[in-house]
Enzyme design. Structure first.
Site, PDB file in Angstrom:
ATOM      1  N   CYS A  88      29.243  -9.819  21.916  1.00  0.00           N
ATOM      2  CA  CYS A  88      28.183 -10.516  21.338  1.00  0.00           C
ATOM      3  C   CYS A  88      28.198 -10.497  19.793  1.00  0.00           C
ATOM      4  O   CYS A  88      27.660 -11.462  19.289  1.00  0.00           O
ATOM      5  CB  CYS A  88      27.100  -9.961  21.993  1.00  0.00           C
ATOM      6  SG  CYS A  88      26.683  -8.223  22.068  1.00  0.00           S
ATOM      7  N   HIS A 189      22.018  -6.151  22.452  1.00  0.00           N
ATOM      8  CA  HIS A 189      22.573  -7.284  22.769  1.00  0.00           C
ATOM      9  C   HIS A 189      22.514  -7.831  21.168  1.00  0.00           C
ATOM     10  O   HIS A 189      21.294  -7.965  20.565  1.00  0.00           O
ATOM     11  CB  HIS A 189      22.090  -8.069  23.707  1.00  0.00           C
ATOM     12  CG  HIS A 189      22.763  -9.421  23.842  1.00  0.00           C
ATOM     13  ND1 HIS A 189      23.970  -9.684  23.952  1.00  0.00           N
ATOM     14  CD2 HIS A 189      22.088 -10.678  23.895  1.00  0.00           C
ATOM     15  CE1 HIS A 189      24.365 -11.295  23.956  1.00  0.00           C
ATOM     16  NE2 HIS A 189      23.235 -11.785  23.955  1.00  0.00           N
ATOM     17  N   ASP A 204      21.767 -17.525  21.205  1.00  0.00           N
ATOM     18  CA  ASP A 204      22.216 -16.360  22.179  1.00  0.00           C
ATOM     19  C   ASP A 204      23.506 -16.634  22.816  1.00  0.00           C
ATOM     20  O   ASP A 204      23.543 -17.749  23.490  1.00  0.00           O
ATOM     21  CB  ASP A 204      20.888 -15.930  23.097  1.00  0.00           C
ATOM     22  CG  ASP A 204      21.315 -14.717  23.839  1.00  0.00           C
ATOM     23  OD1 ASP A 204      22.549 -14.334  24.042  1.00  0.00           O
ATOM     24  OD2 ASP A 204      20.205 -14.458  24.369  1.00  0.00           O
TER      25      ASP A 204
END
Length: 252
Positions: A88, A189, A204
């Site tokens: 991520c 995250h 995202d």
């Protein structure tokens, strides 16, 4: 969230998951940087859904071209990479910069340069699947001539000069899933926010497509909700000039 086929946005497939590599710049692995410190423990990213590929927006030739009278304006193109492994942080960097600049290999190289003598590198997962900490993100941005500024959550968001900010990278808790099964745990995250053609998007990597946040009020409302959870950290991605001048804060 918008789907790739929704009107008003263009998103196209960037390639199969795991197939991308550094591009656009001659050196994507960044110059060696000393480890950077940050408030508290170093934030990290988490694992997400299984690899579903990355998407990138089409930078069409229509940019700068004249249109016939009455023609509809071209929809904005938004680059959006999807989650793979624990990458991520890599996805957030590419999404906030709106192009494919970094890869897992480039991030691993930064980790080695940050801790060259460490047998177990403290800036990534021991399993080699990613989970990079904030030092990797900061070093990666420095290698592109940019800076990451920590947002002091005690400041009112009205003081944030969004027009002076290239984008934002958030570190926040996110649920973990195993296929269709949601696990009762949360991990850190990395999430990118970016303005494209006057509209702010939530990029995202766990989303199927970019999520429209709207104007400055919309992104401030999103940030306020994220910060209200108490576990969110915000990095402002700015130029070196903006960092040195402190102009990411409103003068008034």
């Amino acid at each position: 969230a918008l789907s790739p086929g929704s009107p008003g946005i263009v998103v196209r497939l960037a390639g199969a998951a795991g197939s991308y590599s550094p591009s656009h710049l001659p050196s994507q692995r960044c110059a060696a940087r000393p480890a950077l410190s940050e408030p508290g423990a170093a934030a990290r990213g988490d694992a997400g859904a299984p690899g579903l590929g990355e998407q990138r927006g089409r930078r069409g030739a229509e940019d700068g071209m004249s249109q016939a009278p009455g023609a509809q304006p071209s929809p904005p193109s938004v680059y959006h990479e999807r989650q793979r492994l624990e990458l991520c942080a890599v996805h957030a960097l590419n999404n906030v910069l709106q192009q494919q600049l970094f890869s897992q290999e480039a991030a691993d190289e930064i980790c080695k340069r940050l801790a060259p003598d460490s047998r177990l590198n403290p800036h990534r997962s021991l399993l080699g699947t990613g989970n990079y900490d904030v030092n990797v993100i900061m070093a990666a941005l420095q290698g592109q001539g940019l800076a990451a500024v920590w947002w002091d959550r005690r400041r009112p968001l009205s003081q944030l000069a969004l027009p002076r900010v290239l984008g934002l990278i958030l570190n926040l808790p996110s649920p973990v899933s195993l296929g269709l099964l949601s696990l009762p745990v949360r991990r850190r995250h990395w999430v990118a926010l970016r303005q494209v053609d006057g509209v702010y998007y939530n990029l995202d990597s766990k989303l199927r497509a970019p999520e429209v946040l709207g104007d400055e009020d919309g992104v401030r409302a999103f940030l306020a909700a994220a910060l209200a959870q108490g576990l969110c950290e915000v990095l402002l991605v700015v130029t070196k000039e903006v960092e040195e001048q402190g102009s990411w804060l409103r003068a008034d």
